[in-house]
Motif scaffolding. Structure first.
Motif, PDB file in Angstrom:
ATOM      1  N   UNK B 169     -61.871  40.329 168.914  1.00 42.11           N
ATOM      2  CA  UNK B 169     -60.778  39.515 168.387  1.00 42.11           C
ATOM      3  C   UNK B 169     -59.790  40.451 167.723  1.00 42.11           C
ATOM      4  N   UNK B 170     -58.706  40.709 168.443  1.00 42.30           N
ATOM      5  CA  UNK B 170     -57.784  41.762 168.049  1.00 42.30           C
ATOM      6  C   UNK B 170     -57.256  41.680 166.629  1.00 42.30           C
ATOM      7  N   UNK B 171     -57.155  40.491 166.094  1.00 41.77           N
ATOM      8  CA  UNK B 171     -56.475  40.338 164.811  1.00 41.77           C
ATOM      9  C   UNK B 171     -57.194  41.087 163.705  1.00 41.77           C
ATOM     10  N   UNK B 172     -58.475  41.368 163.907  1.00 45.18           N
ATOM     11  CA  UNK B 172     -59.193  42.057 162.849  1.00 45.18           C
ATOM     12  C   UNK B 172     -58.792  43.513 162.720  1.00 45.18           C
ATOM     13  N   UNK B 173     -58.213  44.043 163.774  1.00 49.02           N
ATOM     14  CA  UNK B 173     -57.727  45.425 163.688  1.00 49.02           C
ATOM     15  C   UNK B 173     -56.371  45.439 163.013  1.00 49.02           C
ATOM     16  N   UNK B 174     -55.697  44.324 163.048  1.00 44.43           N
ATOM     17  CA  UNK B 174     -54.362  44.251 162.486  1.00 44.43           C
ATOM     18  C   UNK B 174     -54.419  43.900 161.000  1.00 44.43           C
ATOM     19  N   UNK B 175     -53.314  44.123 160.303  1.00 44.48           N
ATOM     20  CA  UNK B 175     -53.316  43.908 158.850  1.00 44.48           C
ATOM     21  C   UNK B 175     -53.795  42.524 158.409  1.00 44.48           C
ATOM     22  N   UNK B 176     -53.382  41.487 159.128  1.00 41.33           N
ATOM     23  CA  UNK B 176     -53.781  40.142 158.703  1.00 41.33           C
ATOM     24  C   UNK B 176     -55.297  40.020 158.657  1.00 41.33           C
ATOM     25  N   UNK B 177     -55.930  40.501 159.705  1.00 39.30           N
ATOM     26  CA  UNK B 177     -57.382  40.446 159.742  1.00 39.30           C
ATOM     27  C   UNK B 177     -57.998  41.311 158.666  1.00 39.30           C
ATOM     28  N   UNK B 178     -57.349  42.442 158.378  1.00 40.76           N
ATOM     29  CA  UNK B 178     -57.844  43.313 157.329  1.00 40.76           C
ATOM     30  C   UNK B 178     -57.903  42.601 155.995  1.00 40.76           C
ATOM     31  N   UNK B 179     -56.814  41.934 155.665  1.00 41.77           N
ATOM     32  CA  UNK B 179     -56.788  41.194 154.405  1.00 41.77           C
ATOM     33  C   UNK B 179     -57.860  40.125 154.384  1.00 41.77           C
ATOM     34  N   UNK B 180     -58.041  39.474 155.521  1.00 42.14           N
ATOM     35  CA  UNK B 180     -59.022  38.403 155.573  1.00 42.14           C
ATOM     36  C   UNK B 180     -60.426  38.942 155.308  1.00 42.14           C
TER      37      UNK B 180
ATOM     38  N   UNK C 120     -50.296  26.548 154.722  1.00 40.95           N
ATOM     39  CA  UNK C 120     -49.601  26.633 156.007  1.00 40.95           C
ATOM     40  C   UNK C 120     -50.245  25.649 156.966  1.00 40.95           C
ATOM     41  N   UNK C 121     -49.522  25.323 158.016  1.00 40.77           N
ATOM     42  CA  UNK C 121     -50.018  24.364 158.995  1.00 40.77           C
ATOM     43  C   UNK C 121     -51.267  24.924 159.680  1.00 40.77           C
ATOM     44  N   UNK C 122     -52.390  24.218 159.600  1.00 39.62           N
ATOM     45  CA  UNK C 122     -53.645  24.766 160.142  1.00 39.62           C
ATOM     46  C   UNK C 122     -53.578  25.043 161.642  1.00 39.62           C
ATOM     47  N   UNK C 123     -53.069  24.086 162.422  1.00 34.57           N
ATOM     48  CA  UNK C 123     -53.071  24.270 163.876  1.00 34.57           C
ATOM     49  C   UNK C 123     -52.155  25.420 164.281  1.00 34.57           C
ATOM     50  N   UNK C 124     -50.994  25.496 163.648  1.00 25.18           N
ATOM     51  CA  UNK C 124     -50.042  26.571 163.964  1.00 25.18           C
ATOM     52  C   UNK C 124     -50.642  27.924 163.634  1.00 25.18           C
ATOM     53  N   UNK C 125     -51.236  28.025 162.466  1.00 23.85           N
ATOM     54  CA  UNK C 125     -51.812  29.307 162.068  1.00 23.85           C
ATOM     55  C   UNK C 125     -52.949  29.692 162.998  1.00 23.85           C
ATOM     56  N   UNK C 126     -53.759  28.722 163.371  1.00 27.13           N
ATOM     57  CA  UNK C 126     -54.851  29.040 164.289  1.00 27.13           C
ATOM     58  C   UNK C 126     -54.290  29.512 165.620  1.00 27.13           C
ATOM     59  N   UNK C 127     -53.228  28.879 166.079  1.00 27.04           N
ATOM     60  CA  UNK C 127     -52.636  29.305 167.328  1.00 27.04           C
ATOM     61  C   UNK C 127     -52.175  30.753 167.249  1.00 27.04           C
ATOM     62  N   UNK C 128     -51.534  31.095 166.123  1.00 27.97           N
ATOM     63  CA  UNK C 128     -51.044  32.459 165.961  1.00 27.97           C
ATOM     64  C   UNK C 128     -52.204  33.443 165.943  1.00 27.97           C
ATOM     65  N   UNK C 129     -53.263  33.101 165.221  1.00 23.90           N
ATOM     66  CA  UNK C 129     -54.424  33.986 165.174  1.00 23.90           C
ATOM     67  C   UNK C 129     -54.993  34.201 166.575  1.00 23.90           C
ATOM     68  N   UNK C 130     -55.115  33.120 167.334  1.00 26.08           N
ATOM     69  CA  UNK C 130     -55.661  33.249 168.680  1.00 26.08           C
ATOM     70  C   UNK C 130     -54.724  34.050 169.576  1.00 26.08           C
ATOM     71  N   UNK C 131     -53.442  33.826 169.393  1.00 22.58           N
ATOM     72  CA  UNK C 131     -52.474  34.522 170.223  1.00 22.58           C
ATOM     73  C   UNK C 131     -52.540  36.024 169.986  1.00 22.58           C
ATOM     74  N   UNK C 132     -52.697  36.410 168.727  1.00 17.27           N
ATOM     75  CA  UNK C 132     -52.777  37.831 168.410  1.00 17.27           C
ATOM     76  C   UNK C 132     -54.117  38.407 168.848  1.00 17.27           C
ATOM     77  N   UNK C 133     -55.173  37.614 168.727  1.00 16.06           N
ATOM     78  CA  UNK C 133     -56.509  38.139 168.998  1.00 16.06           C
ATOM     79  C   UNK C 133     -56.858  38.148 170.471  1.00 16.06           C
ATOM     80  N   UNK C 134     -56.445  37.142 171.184  1.00 17.83           N
ATOM     81  CA  UNK C 134     -56.843  37.027 172.586  1.00 17.83           C
ATOM     82  C   UNK C 134     -55.605  36.833 173.435  1.00 17.83           C
ATOM     83  N   UNK C 135     -54.718  37.816 173.363  1.00 19.46           N
ATOM     84  CA  UNK C 135     -53.408  37.651 173.985  1.00 19.46           C
ATOM     85  C   UNK C 135     -53.495  37.287 175.454  1.00 19.46           C
TER      86      UNK C 135
END
Lengths: 434, 224, 515
Positions: B169-180, C120-135
């Motif tokens: 899950x890429x976000x963990x390498x990025x800053x947002x994931x780091x903070x989390x 923040x909006x839960x669904x929107x934020x989840x979408x962004x997280x997924x988009x960044x993580x599993x592009x």
């Protein structure tokens, strides 16, 4: 905030439930005994002027005090004083009371038509009548009329809005006693030197609007203003703004803005009193609700027990909730033996409370409470502040402006007790020295 | 305070990153891989040890008015030393740490311990404190780095363990994931120390580790 | 008779409770759900069911574990689940959808205190997280009605927004976009279905028109200068409709007063257009809503209603006393902050200027020779190369610029700059008489995890040994000249290919004999 003359105010739209609007006011049978409280008004309680065993007549004064800020109390029946006791009134207040056993003869005390030449005479006469605000507030009428700076007053606003659901007693006054309304307005305007009069009335009362309009044509200074039927159209500051366009400043009286407001039934009574000299001893109240078998408008002697009224109207046994007043601002009655007082304008009995199953859940920040508040407050934030007992924040948010209309609680999807907490908050501030 | 406790408290109860919230900048920046985390942690420990010892040795010599510049110079000296050593023997790590290596100089932990402890305690105790804090820092960085690398890149120490089946899950390498991850670790530590760490934090404050603490005069007797 | 019920006024309630509101939202989402099944097949229903069920489960489990009042009954978790599904493409692996639910419900909502307390909006934020993580998974769009021909090879299609941003593909007509006959996430394609739902919500007074009108109106106004058709395309593409009607209007994360809602809507519209036009992501709705969510507490303070009868001065005094909800620190009036900020700015500018001047004066001119590092890079690309020297770059073809050229005994290396998805792409292409000997990407502005993958060894090794013009195939190489693009990064792959082709062309111009 609210827009002028006929436009929408904040507040809420409630179901009108004006089932009794065509019910002509009829008297109930005379009760066997009446319990007349010494405090039926805002201010200093009266002291009994009679003793056990005394014989009293209809309209005889039985309670008073030297204090100006009080309205004297009169007997609504002729009979013998049975006891002097203390009772708890709807709303929780304790008060001394005189219990009178009615002899059924209804012998009237010799009334004197008041002679009035000066404004001072007028105030004295009004005080003698025992009149208090018949809209439910119970503010001694003469106190309003005795405003220190009479020169400043120029407008009379008559409150015929009757925005609470179910209640139609003011409406019946407009239909049945329209001439008295006119005479009362004339008297007040004359003695106080007022130049304008606005009658604020909701649009859901077309017949009353028409009737009043016709009768008041005789005086061009009087104007009937039909307003949207939206709760709380009848709230003092709201109505003044809607009819005259004037904003009563926070912390001031309407009189500071030159306005005198009176309930339409108070005005009608005043006319009758000035004619006959008969003080306030009976009330015309609406009896309605899901438990009541014969809903209608009834003339009830002050001091009659609530139970007797409801038994007469049928359905008392089925009631699980009895309200004195309307569903939005009325008080729940705990003991049906309590008497009907001068301030009671309706008795509602329900087989099941309208909001029974509601329990509070988390605030979802929907903002409905803020949109509903006619005073432009933010009940959601007020609740937060009260929960933390943050008096500085409560003051900063102007909780003292809250009129207690209940629109916020009505509309809250989470069922949060917003209006109730505002009452507690105002109390908290009062204790702290405001 | 017993020597053992001086050492141990830096690991959990007064962990510099997860409890005292010092040195969060390199923590978040460098922990994209577990190895980098350990590398930074050990480099910092080395500097911490060196500076604590030297400052403790010189504590009676350095005048109070110029103590902060002196500490910085000593710390910078050790950082430069570490930089030279890494450049020669571990260039890959040097590359990975990049700018943050030089930034160890202003890492609040080092200056904080110098001010709060080394300047007031014996050399031996200062060394123990340095080791405890340094290892605590390293431990925190390793945990952060391991979690982030594992979930964010599917590897641990560079070894791919997704077996081609799992997806990182890429976000963990990025800053947002780091903070989390950082937040979760702090919550975990709070839980492990049963909230007492938080109490101590409000007493022992990042304030006391701050270079301006002496000048601001607000937290004089906080050192425990 | 039984004892009387005694309570404080008011004794009446409107009957609109939180579950009632949420139920109305779910009803309003039904048209969009139907549309998603029509266009993308029964799997759409499956994805929605999975996100909704997992959202409800996570909320239930979390409240249970933390010993708090159970809130699944208010149906807000279900709403979040459905909205999240509508932000996912139909081909999304179910386990990713579940992770999305977890992020939305547990991380964004419950960790902050549950309903009414999320920032923040839960669904929107989840979408962004997924988009960044599993592009890759999140951008794997399918053609509408593709499910009707399961045997046909799955062809990834570009969304209208991607096409607008320069991707290859045809732009559907505004009518098609309005109906939803285009690629995209489940619930976002059919503006028609969403508008129907929006109309229902307005009728039921669940939402007020301020935010959708302000949001859509701002976007319309900003795109109108480019023509009505362009504006319509913009309005009906991507997640704008669902964002403006269902996501931005979330109570907790939007302002309370009408004025505030309008400001919020305008801000969202502005940001959406900016991100779509100038940002490296084709879709800007999620980010704009998230960014505006963060501003909501301030918007609420700025647009607080005026209590009736309060005079101007009193209001000003109260403005300074009134605190941000839940926070004790007062907000200082603008005046107090202006002066220190101005002073700070001046100081910064002065110091920056001084530094710049010093740098200019003290900078030592670099040698124009080739550095060690550069030579080792060049040698990596052309292994036998020695005696490297920089040459005059040959003429560039139209879609790529050859900025530098290096010659050696074994071949040439060209530095080529070409336009890629997120900006310019800089490569070094090594060419020997045998053809391409190596490609390396030195600078890329493409999306990490997606376009940036075009810099990977695995992709670039395809170019080795190529001589003639190279073409790009999306999934499988069909011709000899084909190389396969990186999944989900067609534009970047094309850019690299263009650059290599340009280098090859330039090399053949030079004679290509390694001179």
């Amino acid at each position: 905030m609210s827009l002028l003359n006929g436009k929408r105010i904040n507040g809420v739209t409630v179901r009108h439930d004006k089932n009794t609007k065509n019910a002509v006011t009829t008297p109930i049978p005379l009760p066997q005994r009446v319990t007349i409280p010494m405090q039926q008004h805002m201010g200093v309680p009266c002291k009994p002027l009679v003793e056990v065993g005394d014989r009293v007549l209809v309209g005889q004064k039985i309670g008073d005090t030297e204090h100006l800020f009080a309205a004297p109390v009169h007997s609504s029946v002729s009979g013998e004083v049975e006891a002097l006791t203390e009772i708890v009134l709807p709303g929780g207040k304790r008060s001394q009371a005189v219990v009178i056993h009615a002899d059924g003869k209804q012998e009237e005390f010799p009334h004197k038509t008041p002679t009035i030449t000066t404004a001072q005479d007028f105030f004295t006469a009004v005080r003698r009548s025992g009149l208090v605000g018949l809209g439910g507030a119970g503010f001694p009428a003469h106190m309003k009329l005795a405003y220190k700076d009479v020169e400043r007053l120029d407008t009379l606003v008559v409150n015929a809005a009757e925005c609470e659901p179910y209640i139609t007693s003011d409406y019946r006054t407009c239909i049945e006693s329209a001439e008295d309304v006119f005479d009362g307005i004339e008297a007040v305007m004359h003695f106080l030197g007022l130049t304008h009069c606005f009658i604020g009335i909701e649009k859901n009362k077309p017949e009353a609007i028409e009737k009043l309009g016709k009768i008041c044509k005789a005086d061009s200074r009087i104007r009937v203003v039909p307003l949207p039927a939206r709760y709380p159209q009848g709230a003092e500051k709201v109505l003044i703004y809607q009819t005259t366009g004037r904003t009563v400043r926070a912390g001031s009286l309407p009189a500071d803005s030159g306005v005198m407001m009176q309930n339409v039934s108070s005005i009608a009574f005043l006319a009758d009193y000035l004619r006959r000299g008969r003080p306030l001893i009976e009330r015309f109240i609406t009896v309605d609700g899901t438990a009541v078998e014969r809903p209608g408008n009834y003339s009830v002697p002050v001091g009659t027990s609530i139970r007797e009224v409801l038994e007469y109207c049928g359905g008392f046994e089925k009631a699980t909730q009895i309200l004195s007043g309307g569903p939005m601002m009325g008080s729940a009655v705990a003991d049906p033996e309590m008497p009907v007082t001068k301030t009671c304008n309706a008795l509602l009995a329900f087989t099941e409370p309208e909001d029974f199953a509601l329990s509070a859940t988390d605030c979802i920040r929907c903002g409905r409470c803020t949109a509903a508040c006619p005073m432009g407050l933010r009940p959601g934030m007020l609740e937060d502040a009260y929960d933390k007992r943050d008096t500085a924040q409560l003051r900063a948010l102007s909780v003292t402006l809250c009129v207690g209309c209940g629109s916020c609680s009505y509309v809250c999807p989470a069922g949060r007790p917003l209006s109730q907490k505002n009452v507690l908050a105002k109390d908290l501030l009062r204790k702290e020295g405001n | 305070m017993k020597n053992r406790e001086i050492f141990l408290r830096g690991l959990l109860k007064e962990n510099p990153v997860l409890v005292m919230l010092l040195g969060t900048c390199p923590t978040l920046a460098v922990t994209t891989m577990a190895l980098n985390g350990i590398g930074m942690g050990l480099a910092t420990t080395f500097v911490l040890l060196g500076s604590n010892v030297v400052i403790s040795l010189l504590k009676r010599v350095i005048p109070k008015e110029v103590r902060l510049p002196c500490y910085i110079v000593i710390i910078a000296g050790f950082v430069t030393l570490v930089g030279f050593l890494l450049e020669r023997y571990l260039p890959a790590l040097n590359q990975a740490l990049g700018l943050f290596l030089s930034l160890i100089t202003v890492n609040c932990i080092i200056l904080g311990r110098a001010e709060m402890f080394a300047s007031k305690n014996s050399v031996g105790k200062s060394a123990l404190d340095a080791l405890g804090m340094g290892f605590g820092f390293t431990l925190a960085l390793f945990c952060m780095g391991a979690v982030r690398e594992l979930i964010g890149a599917g590897t641990i120490f560079g070894i791919d363990i997704t077996f081609g089946v799992l997806e990182p899950m890429l976000i963990f390498i990025l800053p947002a994931g780091g903070f989390f991850v950082f937040g979760c670790l702090i919550a975990l530590v709070n839980r492990l120390t049963k909230g007492r760490a938080a109490e101590r934090r409000s007493q022992a404050d990042g304030c006391a580790g701050c270079p301006a603490a002496g000048a601001c005069g607000g937290c004089e007797e906080v050192a425990k | 008779m039984e004892a009387l019920i005694v309570s404080q006024s008011p004794h009446r309630h409107s009957g609109v409770t939180t579950p009632v509101i949420m139920r109305d939202v779910l009803i309003a989402l039904i048209p969009a759900l139907i549309a998603s099944v029509v266009f993308f097949g029964p799997r759409a229903l499956l994805v929605t069911a999975v996100t909704t069920a997992s959202a409800i489960f996570f909320e239930y489990a979390y409240r249970r574990l933390m010993h708090r009042q159970q809130t699944v009954g208010d149906l807000s978790a279900a709403v979040t689940g459905v909205l999240l599904a509508f932000n996912l493409p139909v081909s999304i692996p179910l386990w990713i959808a579940v992770i999305g639910s977890f992020v939305a419900i547990v991380v964004v909502k419950q960790l902050f205190g549950g309903i009414g307390k999320n920032f923040a909006n839960p669904a929107i934020t989840a979408r962004i997280v997924l988009m960044v993580s599993f592009a890759v998974h999140m951008t794997n769009w399918t053609e509408p009605f593709a499910y009707l021909h399961p045997q046909a090879e799955a062809v990834a299609s570009a969304t209208p927004l991607a096409v607008l941003a320069g991707s290859e593909g045809t732009l559907p007509s505004p009518l098609m976009l309005f109906l939803g006959n285009c690629g995209g996430c489940l619930g976002e394609t059919s503006a028609l279905a969403l508008l129907l739902g929006g109309a229902y919500l307005l009728y039921k007074r669940v939402i007020r028109p301020h935010i959708p009108l302000a949001y859509l109106g701002t976007v319309a106004l900003l795109t109108l200068p480019f023509g009505v058709e362009r504006m319509a395309t913009y309005l009906f593409s991507g997640g704008l409709a669902i964002g403006a009607i269902f996501m931005a209007t979330d109570y907790t994360t939007s302002p309370i007063t009408g004025k505030g809602k309008i400001i919020f809507g305008i801000g969202c519209g502005l940001l959406t257009v900016l991100i779509r036009q100038f940002g490296s992501y084709p879709e800007g709705v999620s980010f704009s809503i998230l960014l505006m969510n963060l501003l909501v507490p301030y918007i609420d303070i700025w647009t607080a209603p005026r209590p009736f009868g309060l005079t101007r001065d009193k209001k000003k005094k109260e403005k300074t006393k009134t605190a941000v909800e839940g926070d004790q620190t007062p907000i200082r009036p603008l005046r107090d902050v202006l002066r220190p900020t101005a002073v700070l700015c001046v100081v910064v500018v002065l110091i920056a200027g001084a530094l710049l001047a010093t740098y200019r004066v003290t900078r030592v001119e670099e040698e124009t020779g080739l550095t060690e590092a550069l030579i080792s890079e060049l040698t990596e690309l052309v292994p036998q190369g020695a005696d490297w020297e920089e040459l005059q770059p040959p003429a560039s073809p139209e879609n790529a610029t050859i900025t530098r050229c290096f010659g050696s005994s074994a071949g040439h290396v060209y530095e080529v700059v070409t336009k890629s998805y997120g900006g310019d792409l800089t490569l070094l292409v090594g060419i020997t008489p045998e053809g391409v000997s190596g490609v390396s990407v030195t600078e890329t502005s493409d999306t990490p995890g997606l376009g940036s993958k075009a810099a990977d060894e695995g992709f670039l090794s395809q170019f080795a040994g190529r001589k003639g013009e190279i073409t790009v195939a999306k999934n499988k190489a069909t011709r000899d000249s084909d190389i396969v693009a990186v999944a989900g990064a067609t534009i970047s792959s094309r850019a690299v290919t263009t650059a290599v082709n340009a280098a090859l062309a330039a090399d053949s111009e030079l004679g290509g004999d390694g001179e």
